[in-house]
Write an enzyme that holds these catalytic residues in place. Sequence first.
Site, PDB file in Angstrom:
ATOM      1  CB  SER A 170       6.721   3.651  16.409  1.00  0.00           C
ATOM      2  OG  SER A 170       5.841   3.519  15.307  1.00  0.00           O
ATOM      3  CG  HIS A 197       2.623   5.590  18.295  1.00  0.00           C
ATOM      4  ND1 HIS A 197       2.533   4.261  17.929  1.00  0.00           N
ATOM      5  CD2 HIS A 197       3.256   6.208  17.277  1.00  0.00           C
ATOM      6  CE1 HIS A 197       3.073   4.094  16.736  1.00  0.00           C
ATOM      7  NE2 HIS A 197       3.521   5.254  16.321  1.00  0.00           N
ATOM      8  CG  ASN A 198       1.064   1.058  19.518  1.00  0.00           C
ATOM      9  OD1 ASN A 198       1.875   1.861  19.066  1.00  0.00           O
ATOM     10  ND2 ASN A 198       1.355  -0.209  19.701  1.00  0.00           N
ATOM     11  CD  GLU A 220      -0.146   1.016  14.691  1.00  0.00           C
ATOM     12  OE1 GLU A 220      -0.404  -0.197  14.825  1.00  0.00           O
ATOM     13  OE2 GLU A 220       0.974   1.509  14.951  1.00  0.00           O
ATOM     14  CE  LYS A 257       5.259   1.767  19.661  1.00  0.00           C
ATOM     15  NZ  LYS A 257       4.489   0.550  19.732  1.00  0.00           N
TER      16      LYS A 257
END
Length: 303
Positions: A122, A177-178, A181, A174
Amino acid sequence: MQIGVVGAGKMGGNMSQRWQRGGADVFVFDRSKAARDALAGIERLRLFDGLAELVAALPAPRLLWMMLPTGLPTDQTVDELKSLLGRGDLVVDGANAHYRDSQRRSKVLAERGIGFVDAGVSGGIWGIEYGYGLMLGGDPEAIERVSPFARMLAPSPEKGLVHCGPVGAGHFAKMVHNGIEYGLMQAYAEGFSLLAARQKDLGLPLADIAEAWCHGTVIRSWLLELTADVLKNRTSLDSIAPEVADSGEGRWTAQEAIDLGIPAPVISAALTARFSSQGGGDFGARLLAMLRNAFGGHAIPKG
């Protein structure tokens, strides 16, 4: 220290330069001549026209870091590397990939004695300046080999880097995480839409509000800082189409939530908002307008 990089697009190129600045010899291949040309002339960075040539030049045991589009391009490259690399070599996938695909690719390479690490990365285009957050998946021995290069990418040698678990764990982290986001960006977009709706009569200075919120408030973040920068140039904002692409990670996160029975309404709603912006809700919206007209005589908006 030597590292091979497969995929020299914006992210791969920027990461290559951070490794080069950290003192590593970087061997780079990208199918695009334009991508290779963009890195020409950089000290300690060698460019190759073919993957086989890069592998042959890289001293064994080799460490290759892939930054390729998800899906077929990555599968094709892994299949090619399977025949080019040897026992004791190590492949890192630092691009966005579904964690199950990473687990599958790891097994394919393991049959030839080739190690694999999945690395969630990231930081976007700003990582070259501020460093990247890294989420690594793999066995401890492989992570130890990758760590010196991961530390060169991280914001500092001791921060922004985590070993998440075995292969697949890095890309799973990840993915989530996205998904987070997506939710954060949607909340900012909705909030500033409300402010913009009363901008004329209340005289709300959107850019100034965003800038002020970046300091001391509980909603301050880097995404908010980027929002403030965008709002300072309102002309460019008004000139673009109201369409937001989704690159896949939000879908994977929402699907995983369904599979696990974990409620994720914010992430799911943010994902469907992107679908709507892409025209996916146009038919339904037209149908709803017709239904309102059919039962209540409500006016039908004209396109």
